[in-house]
Design an enzyme around this catalytic site. Structure first.
Site, short mmCIF file in Angstrom:
data_model
loop_
_atom_site.label_atom_id
_atom_site.label_comp_id
_atom_site.label_asym_id
_atom_site.label_seq_id
_atom_site.Cartn_x
_atom_site.Cartn_y
_atom_site.Cartn_z
N TYR A 109 -3.41 3.89 -5.17
CA TYR A 109 -2.56 4.39 -3.89
C TYR A 109 -3.53 5.24 -3.19
CZ TYR A 109 1.52 6.66 -2.81
OH TYR A 109 3.04 7.12 -1.93
N LYS A 117 -4.15 5.61 0.87
CA LYS A 117 -3.30 6.66 1.26
C LYS A 117 -3.81 7.91 1.96
CE LYS A 117 0.97 5.55 0.82
NZ LYS A 117 2.03 5.40 1.63
#
Ligand SMILES: NC(=O)c1ccc[n+]([C@@H]2O[C@H](COP(=O)([O-])OP(=O)(O)OC[C@H]3O[C@@H](n4cnc5c(N)ncnc54)[C@H](OP(=O)(O)O)[C@@H]3O)[C@@H](O)[C@H]2O)c1
Length: 241
Positions: free
Chosen positions: A147, A151
């Site tokens: 993640y 991101k």
């Protein structure tokens, strides 16, 4: 009729707040979602905003979905890349599948959605792209190597594309929310939330989805034409870049 705004993952959580705020600001809004038909139906009943089902991880599906939205509502002026998932695991337990699903949705999803709208925005000399990244893409987070990588990639994508879009009247910006009180976060054990998470947030509370939505409405507006390639941190003071 107002300009058309397309919000990915726009039927639940932060995305739902963004869809509603853009509608209130006068946009004709289309909300995309992945699979939760019940939530999408309830959202449309509550708001009157049309929902469209496809996965941002699938390029052909994005092309087809965008074509349908443009045929029904008109050319897309505002794209909000909000859809995102987590597949958390400490790295020694993270599988290639955990990695791939998160990268495909949270990073490649931005390519898949932005590429099909880009030429039209360039031709019309106007566009607003807002990418929802995360505080964990800025600071990293244990248990979220996938993640955090995706991101952080969203922020690099934003900065590169901002340079390409500037002369064509297209702005590209990112918002990095901290902990926002969506279903996902409110589902965390109350003790963990109150004793471990909220004390790390200087303003002493979770953010509200509407607080992220207001940032999007501003970046989407004509007034924000001089802001591009920027990253807005909306995290209650939890992390400064
Ligand atoms: N909540 C937070 O505290 C927080 C903090 C920082 C950043 N963010 C970011 O903010 C964004 C929204 O988060 P949220 O908490 O509102 O999430 P959420 O409540 O879990 O909602 C996610 C939305 O994305 C959609 N979605 C998921 N995978 C998709 C795919 N492959 N294609 C199309 N749509 C897809 C979901 O559709 P279905 O309804 O069909 O499942 C849903 O509408 C995400 O990018 C997240 O990483 C959230």
């Amino acid at each position: 009729m107002g300009k058309v705004a397309l919000v990915t993952g726009g039927s639940r959580g932060i995305g739902a707040a963004i869809s509603k705020a853009l509608k209130e600001a006068g946009y004709e809004v289309a909300a995309n979602y992945a699979g939760n038909d019940d939530a999408a139906r309830a959202f449309t009943e509550e708001t009157g905003i049309k929902t469209y089902k496809w996965s941002v991880a699938d390029y052909e599906a994005c092309e087809a979905g965008i074509k349908q939205v443009e045929e029904e509502l008109g050319p897309i002026a505002v794209l909000v890349n909000n859809a995102g998932i987590t597949r958390d695991a400490m790295f020694h337990k993270m599988t290639p599948q955990h990695w791939k699903e998160v990268i495909d949705t949270n990073l490649t999803g931005l390519f898949n959605m932005t590429h099909p709208v880009w030429t039209g925005m360039r031709d019309r000399k106007y566009g607003r792209i807002v990418n929802i990244s995360s505080i964990n893409g800025q600071k990293g987070q244990a248990g979220q190597a996938n993640y955090s990588a995706a991101k952080a990639g969203d922020i690099g994508f934003t900065k590169a594309l901002a340079q390409e879009g500037a002369r064509a009247g297209i702005t590209v910006n990112a918002i990095c929310p901290g902990y926002i009180g969506t279903e996902m976060v409110r589902a965390i054990d109350e003790k963990v939330l109150n004793e471990r998470i909220i004390p790390q947030i200087p303003v002493g509370r979770l953010g509200e989805p509407e607080e992220i939505a207001r940032c999007v409405v501003f970046l989407a507006s004509e007034d924000a034409g001089f802001i591009t390639g920027s990253t807005i941190s909306a995290n209650g003071g939890q992390f400064f870049v």
